[in-house]
Design an enzyme around this catalytic site. Structure first.
Site, PDB file in Angstrom:
ATOM      1  N   GLY A  31       0.832  -1.207   0.000  1.00 39.51           N
ATOM      2  CA  GLY A  31       0.000   0.000   0.000  1.00 39.51           C
ATOM      3  C   GLY A  31       0.858   1.245   0.000  1.00 39.51           C
ATOM      4  N   ASP A  32       0.207   2.391  -0.215  1.00 36.79           N
ATOM      5  CA  ASP A  32       0.912   3.681  -0.228  1.00 36.79           C
ATOM      6  C   ASP A  32       2.024   3.733  -1.270  1.00 36.79           C
ATOM      7  OD1 ASP A  32      -0.630   4.665   1.921  1.00 36.79           O
ATOM      8  OD2 ASP A  32       0.577   3.448   3.272  1.00 36.79           O
ATOM      9  N   GLY A  43       1.849   5.288  -3.948  1.00 31.59           N
ATOM     10  CA  GLY A  43       1.710   6.502  -4.754  1.00 31.59           C
ATOM     11  C   GLY A  43       0.684   6.288  -5.855  1.00 31.59           C
ATOM     12  N   LYS A  44      -0.244   5.375  -5.589  1.00 29.57           N
ATOM     13  CA  LYS A  44      -1.262   5.055  -6.602  1.00 29.57           C
ATOM     14  C   LYS A  44      -2.114   6.263  -6.953  1.00 29.57           C
ATOM     15  CE  LYS A  44      -2.997   1.765  -4.050  1.00 29.57           C
ATOM     16  NZ  LYS A  44      -2.025   1.718  -2.948  1.00 29.57           N
ATOM     17  N   GLY A  56      -6.032   5.992   1.650  1.00 29.78           N
ATOM     18  CA  GLY A  56      -5.777   7.428   1.573  1.00 29.78           C
ATOM     19  C   GLY A  56      -4.966   7.694   0.334  1.00 29.78           C
ATOM     20  N   HIS A  57      -5.594   8.280  -0.672  1.00 25.36           N
ATOM     21  CA  HIS A  57      -4.886   8.580  -1.909  1.00 25.36           C
ATOM     22  C   HIS A  57      -4.601  10.075  -1.984  1.00 25.36           C
ATOM     23  CE1 HIS A  57      -6.571   4.693  -3.942  1.00 25.36           C
ATOM     24  NE2 HIS A  57      -5.532   4.461  -3.172  1.00 25.36           N
ATOM     25  N   THR A  58      -3.341  10.410  -2.017  1.00 23.75           N
ATOM     26  CA  THR A  58      -2.962  11.819  -2.058  1.00 23.75           C
ATOM     27  C   THR A  58      -2.747  12.253  -3.494  1.00 23.75           C
ATOM     28  OG1 THR A  58      -1.859  11.478   0.047  1.00 23.75           O
ATOM     29  CG2 THR A  58      -1.327  13.514  -1.127  1.00 23.75           C
ATOM     30  N   GLN A  89      -4.953   0.031  -1.226  1.00 23.81           N
ATOM     31  CA  GLN A  89      -3.984  -0.812  -0.498  1.00 23.81           C
ATOM     32  C   GLN A  89      -3.033  -1.496  -1.502  1.00 23.81           C
ATOM     33  OE1 GLN A  89      -7.576  -1.439   0.561  1.00 23.81           O
ATOM     34  NE2 GLN A  89      -7.249   0.364   1.803  1.00 23.81           N
ATOM     35  N   THR A 117      -3.941   7.970   8.679  1.00 29.76           N
ATOM     36  CA  THR A 117      -3.797   7.986  10.140  1.00 29.76           C
ATOM     37  C   THR A 117      -2.639   8.864  10.613  1.00 29.76           C
ATOM     38  OG1 THR A 117      -2.382   6.041  10.023  1.00 29.76           O
ATOM     39  CG2 THR A 117      -4.732   5.646  10.357  1.00 29.76           C
ATOM     40  N   ARG A 131       5.371   5.802   8.406  1.00 30.10           N
ATOM     41  CA  ARG A 131       5.430   4.488   7.754  1.00 30.10           C
ATOM     42  C   ARG A 131       6.771   3.818   8.033  1.00 30.10           C
ATOM     43  NH1 ARG A 131       3.349   7.455   2.466  1.00 30.10           N
ATOM     44  NH2 ARG A 131       1.140   7.488   2.920  1.00 30.10           N
ATOM     45  N   LEU A 162      10.927   8.059  -6.874  1.00 30.96           N
ATOM     46  CA  LEU A 162      12.343   7.895  -7.210  1.00 30.96           C
ATOM     47  C   LEU A 162      13.170   8.976  -6.522  1.00 30.96           C
ATOM     48  CD1 LEU A 162      14.335   6.298  -9.076  1.00 30.96           C
ATOM     49  CD2 LEU A 162      14.120   8.202 -10.682  1.00 30.96           C
TER      50      LEU A 162
HETATM   51  P1  IMP Z   1      -7.439  -2.245   7.975  1.00 31.14           P
HETATM   52  O1  IMP Z   1      -7.563  -2.233   6.496  1.00 31.14           O
HETATM   53  O2  IMP Z   1      -7.785  -0.918   8.608  1.00 31.14           O
HETATM   54  O3  IMP Z   1      -8.159  -3.385   8.612  1.00 31.14           O
HETATM   55  O4  IMP Z   1      -5.895  -2.454   8.343  1.00 31.14           O
HETATM   56  C1  IMP Z   1      -5.211  -3.668   8.084  1.00 31.14           C
HETATM   57  C2  IMP Z   1      -3.785  -3.416   7.660  1.00 31.14           C
HETATM   58  O5  IMP Z   1      -3.796  -2.803   6.380  1.00 31.14           O
HETATM   59  C3  IMP Z   1      -3.011  -2.459   8.560  1.00 31.14           C
HETATM   60  O6  IMP Z   1      -1.660  -2.839   8.542  1.00 31.14           O
HETATM   61  C4  IMP Z   1      -3.158  -1.124   7.879  1.00 31.14           C
HETATM   62  O7  IMP Z   1      -2.121  -0.234   8.190  1.00 31.14           O
HETATM   63  C5  IMP Z   1      -3.091  -1.574   6.425  1.00 31.14           C
HETATM   64  N1  IMP Z   1      -3.762  -0.646   5.510  1.00 31.14           N
HETATM   65  C6  IMP Z   1      -5.087  -0.493   5.310  1.00 31.14           C
HETATM   66  N2  IMP Z   1      -5.327   0.433   4.378  1.00 31.14           N
HETATM   67  C7  IMP Z   1      -4.129   0.863   3.956  1.00 31.14           C
HETATM   68  C8  IMP Z   1      -3.712   1.798   2.963  1.00 31.14           C
HETATM   69  O8  IMP Z   1      -4.509   2.410   2.254  1.00 31.14           O
HETATM   70  N3  IMP Z   1      -2.369   1.960   2.800  1.00 31.14           N
HETATM   71  C9  IMP Z   1      -1.476   1.264   3.527  1.00 31.14           C
HETATM   72  N4  IMP Z   1      -1.810   0.384   4.464  1.00 31.14           N
HETATM   73  C10 IMP Z   1      -3.127   0.177   4.678  1.00 31.14           C
HETATM   74 MG    MG Z   2      -2.328   5.593   1.065  1.00 31.53          MG
END
Ligand code: IMP
Ligand code: MG
Length: 464
Positions: A53-54, A56-57, A81-83, A265, A341, A345, A372
């Site tokens: 996840g994260d 940079g999608k 959370g997509h920025t 994710q 949140t 990271r 990069l």
């Molecule tokens: P949940 O999706 O809130 O149940 O979290 C489960 C796991 O997925 C945790 O480790 C979260 O930090 C991770 N997670 C959920 N959504 C994201 C995301 O959009 N980006 C990165 N990690 C995520």
């Molecule tokens: Mg994100």
């Protein structure tokens, strides 16, 4: 140049749909005369995160949206959370597809999403405050999407508390319990919310059962009356947007529209293929786009895997290439804080074992490498090519958590470029060492490099 663009657009918008209309789909065939990616560089694309996840999608989705007609979100909830940065404005999208930021694009929240109606209503208000138009002309929400309710959030939190040091590190948005209810066939859906009496009746039963669960945790129950009032208020705000997204998407396909399926994710947070149980509760991999939208696999034309030039993860769970010193450097640059949140990271080197596996599970054709520029200052950069567990060389990650925790990454080192890359507009403008690094990532992932991103803005995107 202009004439070339005109011919291109005619091919995409007129010739291709016409051919589609006269050549009906057969099993295993797209129904199009030529593979769509030969006619256009967009076609129906599934975009997935190839790491945790994260990746940079959000930015890549926004960039590709220029070419798409429709952007679909098919899994996850407001844990994402997509920025996206447009000009001087920063947008953080949680549930609404990033396509909303471009005029004339249709955004679809499909059946596979779990949706907190209050959060969506708030997100819509926030976008409108920033002068982004959100109307039923550009947003459609599936009546089959499951609802996230306050008891889901409360149970999410209680489960995490109970697990103590073994917690998953969830976003506490109630995602796991909401998908749990869906699988247990006791979930409430948008269609229920659209029928106030039915909703109240079902909600009452669910509150009763879930309050018993919360009580067993020693926690306070939730209040039926409060939830009912809040949710029914949000229902009226969302009513204009709710409909049958499956039918809408199939009509769009027939009309030759091009669809971008934006993943949320990443691959290793996938419920089936990720580092279970340290995963989210949906299928974040390419197949999830089909079940989550009702668009069949043979209508998908390509899969684009988005990955950072290094690796990050939020929450707990194994992370073979994690490196605190490297993480401190990135955090010191103000990078790598969660957009949902705000958590710092965890950071580590590029893990090609992971991205190769992601390539396999998702069928990744092309890759987009982001961030990069985060590596610009380093003299040498490590890439993990395989793992070692005892004396055993591993080319793919073991599925068992304890075994993965036991794996030691084996690295190659590449020389850094120690030059800022954020102003490069073409691949040729990148320092030779950065070019070599990107080529190496693609070679190890066994996919084609098509995009490199050197900063958060739309313009900082290099297309190969
Ligand atoms: P949940 O999706 O809130 O149940 O979290 C489960 C796991 O997925 C945790 O480790 C979260 O930090 C991770 N997670 C959920 N959504 C994201 C995301 O959009 N980006 C990165 N990690 C995520
Ligand atoms: Mg994100």
């Amino acid at each position: 140049m202009l004439f070339g663009n005109f011919v291109w657009e005619v091919l995409r918008r007129v010739v291709s749909p016409l051919i589609c209309a006269f050549l009906p789909a057969r099993h295993g065939c797209t129904g199009k005369f030529l593979p769509p990616y030969l006619i256009t560089d967009m076609a129906n694309t599934i975009l997935v995160g190839a790491q945790w996840g994260d990746e940079g999608k959000g930015k890549i989705i926004d960039f590709l949206t220029e070419k798409a007609d429709i952007v679909v979100r098919s899994q996850g909830g407001n844990n994402a959370g997509h920025t996206v940065i447009v000009g001087d404005t920063k947008y953080i999208l949680h549930l609404i597809p990033s396509g909303i930021l471009r005029a004339g694009k249709k955004c679809v929240i499909a059946n596979g999403v779990v949706l907190d109606p209050i959060a969506v209503a708030k997100e819509i208000d926030g976008l409108r405050e920033k002068k982004v138009k959100v109307t039923k002309a550009n947003l459609l929400i599936s009546d089959c999407a499951h609802l996230v309710l306050p008891y889901h959030r409360a149970i999410d939190e209680q489960r995490e508390l109970k697990k103590g040091k073994n917690k998953i590190g969830t976003t506490k948005r109630g995602i796991g319990p909401a998908y749990g209810d869906k699988a247990a066939r006791v979930g409430l859906r948008m269609s229920d919310l659209m029928q106030p009496e039915l909703f109240s009746q079902k909600l009452k039963e669910r509150v009763k059962e879930n309050n018993a669960v919360l009580e067993a945790f020693g926690a306070k129950g939730v209040k039926f009356k409060e939830i009912e009032a809040e949710y029914l208020e949000a229902a009226e705000k969302l009513r204009p947007f709710v409909g049958n997204t499956v039918v809408y998407l199939h009509e769009a396909l027939k009309a030759g529209k091009e669809i971008l399926f934006e993943g949320a994710q990443g691959t290793f947070l996938d419920l089936d293929h990720g580092t279970y149980p340290y995963v989210t509760s949906s299928n974040t991999t390419a197949g999830g786009a089909c079940t989550g939208s009702g668009v069949p696999p043979h209508r998908m034309d390509r899969v684009l895997g988005v990955m950072k030039a290094y690796t990050t993860r939020v929450g707990e769970g194994p992370f073979p290439t994690e490196n605190d010193e490297f993480g401190d450097m990135l955090h010191g640059m103000g990078r790598e804080f969660g957009s949902t949140t705000g958590r710092a990271r965890r950071c580590g080197w590029f893990d090609a074992v992971a991205t190769r596996y992601a390539g396999m599970v998702n069928g990744i054709d092309d890759i987009a490498v982001t961030n990069l520029d985060g590596l610009d200052s380093l003299a040498t950069i490590k890439i993990c090519t395989h793992y070692k567990r005892g004396n055993k060389k591993l080319e793919v990650p073991p599925s068992d958590m304890l075994q993965l925790t036991d794996c030691k990454p084996v690295y190659i080192e590449m020389p850094g470029w120690q030059t800022p890359t954020h102003e490069a507009k073409t691949f040729g403008e990148l320092p030779p060492n950065a070019q070599a690094y990107l080529h190496k990532l693609a070679e190890l992932t066994q996919a084609k490099l098509t995009i490199a991103s050197v900063g958060p803005n739309r313009e900082q995107t290099i297309v190969l």
